[in-house]
Design a protein around this motif. Structure first.
Motif, short mmCIF file in Angstrom:
data_model
loop_
_atom_site.label_atom_id
_atom_site.label_comp_id
_atom_site.label_asym_id
_atom_site.label_seq_id
_atom_site.Cartn_x
_atom_site.Cartn_y
_atom_site.Cartn_z
N ASP A 99 5.36 4.56 11.64
CA ASP A 99 5.68 3.76 10.46
C ASP A 99 4.44 3.58 9.58
O ASP A 99 4.52 3.67 8.35
N CYS A 103 3.97 5.02 5.75
CA CYS A 103 3.59 4.15 4.62
C CYS A 103 2.41 4.74 3.85
O CYS A 103 2.40 4.74 2.61
N GLU A 107 2.34 5.93 -0.04
CA GLU A 107 1.34 5.35 -0.94
C GLU A 107 0.50 6.43 -1.60
O GLU A 107 0.09 6.31 -2.75
#
Length: 372
Positions: A99, A103, A107
């Protein structure tokens, strides 16, 4: 002008490639079959090299609550051999790690398509077409295949007859076993396989088992029967799990693991194999995550430098070959009842052997692949 690469699989290998490409100003499509954080059947042990590679991707396992591991114990029957690891390691669940990597990939600028399963991957006239459920289609010259242990139906890896079965469960241990396990990873050898127990984040422990299919069926062909069979061979293993509370509704499992597999170089066709799609190292080495992160970044850097897929694959094959050979030998020795007792005896007399095995099954960094 080249189209943006397509990355299939958003595990550590796929995310490493996505982050590297996005940092260079690209927007790769990243397809992931799960729609949210999910547990995976392996990969909770992070060596020092893996931790360094993850931090280079702006993911710090310590900040995620990883449990520090400094010692290794090898167990067979009632004998235990212990040594300090030659490097500090960490235990961290794949759910948290994957996870965090995902992310970072988003980003950085990767375009995520979650909850999509690629059903087929075909190439014609230099273009790959990936067809996902729901009829979505992606077209590109370059595909990074990072689906882990899950093969695409038309691009399967060779499956050995009676290959190993992998199973995994998280536990809340009783206080005394939890204290005993703190800072250590334990590998219990039993006829036909081995079981690794180690701490992860939040005071939990994870148990991962690799067992040959024939023995798994002989033990009864189920999780409870397998645990009972291992407990019957080792009082220590039984004591460590006594009163432990399972934290998943059912164990995670995968069959036919092709340990020792390395993808053979193909003609330069734009298909870059990453992670377990490139090489499957024996679980007992705990270096699969380093290989995943390395291969993802190496593939992305090769593409950015104009290196073709065949040159990348040959370089990765050479890089991994020494550790894969040793890991294969250790895996077979640890699976066989003929050599398990001898291995434990040798490790008891010479604890440095455990440190040497841990050192020599690490990924060796090689120079960047040069355009061919």
């Amino acid at each position: 002008m080249r189209r943006e690469p397509l990355i299939i699989g958003a595990g550590p290998a796929g995310c490493a490639a996505a982050i590297t490409l996005a940092r260079a100003g690209h927007q790769p499509d990243l397809i992931e079959r799960t729609s949210g954080p999910a547990d995976k059947v392996c990969g909770d042990f992070l060596s020092a090299d893996t931790i360094q590679r993850l931090r280079a991707l702006d993911v710090d396992p310590a900040a995620l609550g990883g449990s520090v591991i400094r010692r290794v114990r090898l167990i067979h029957a009632e004998r235990v051999a212990e040594a300090m690891l030659p490097f500090p390691a960490m235990g961290l669940s794949r759910r948290l790690l994957d996870d965090a990597l995902l992310c970072r990939a988003r980003e950085a600028g990767a375009l995520l398509h979650s909850g999509r399963t690629v059903r087929g991957l075909n190439v014609a006239d230099g273009l790959w077409s990936a067809v996902a459920d729901g009829g979505a289609v992606w077209m590109t010259e370059t595909v990074f295949l990072a689906t882990g242990k899950h093969d695409l139906r038309n691009l399967p890896r060779p499956r050995p007859d009676g290959g190993a079965i992998g199973m995994k469960m998280y536990f809340a241990l009783r206080p005394e076993p939890a204290r005993e396990l703190n800072g250590a990873t334990e590998l219990t050898l039993f006829p036909g396989g081995y079981a690794g127990l180690q701490p992860v984040e939040d005071g939990r422990a994870v148990l991962c088992i690799a067992v040959r299919r024939a023995e798994f069926l002989a033990y009864g062909g189920g999780w409870a029967a397998l645990l009972a069979a291992i407990e019957a061979t080792s009082r220590r293993f039984s004591a460590m799990l006594a009163g432990a509370v399972p934290l998943l509704p059912r164990p995670l499992a995968v069959a036919g693991i092709p340990y020792g597999y390395q993808a053979a170089p193909e003609p330069a066709n734009g298909l870059f194999r990453l992670g377990d799609q490139a090489a499957v190292i024996a679980s007992l080495t705990g270096d699969g995550m380093a290989i995943a992160a390395h291969s993802g970044r190496a593939a992305a850097e090769a593409w950015l430098s104009g290196v073709d897929s065949a040159t990348y694959q040959r370089a990765l094959l050479r890089t991994l070959a020494p550790q894969m050979r040793l890991a294969g030998w250790l895996h077979h020795a640890s699976m066989s009842s003929l050599t398990q007792a001898a291995a434990l005896l040798a490790a008891s007399w010479f604890p440095g052997l455990l440190r040497q095995a841990a050192t020599r099954t690490r990924l060796r960094q090689r120079a960047a692949v040069a355009p061919g």
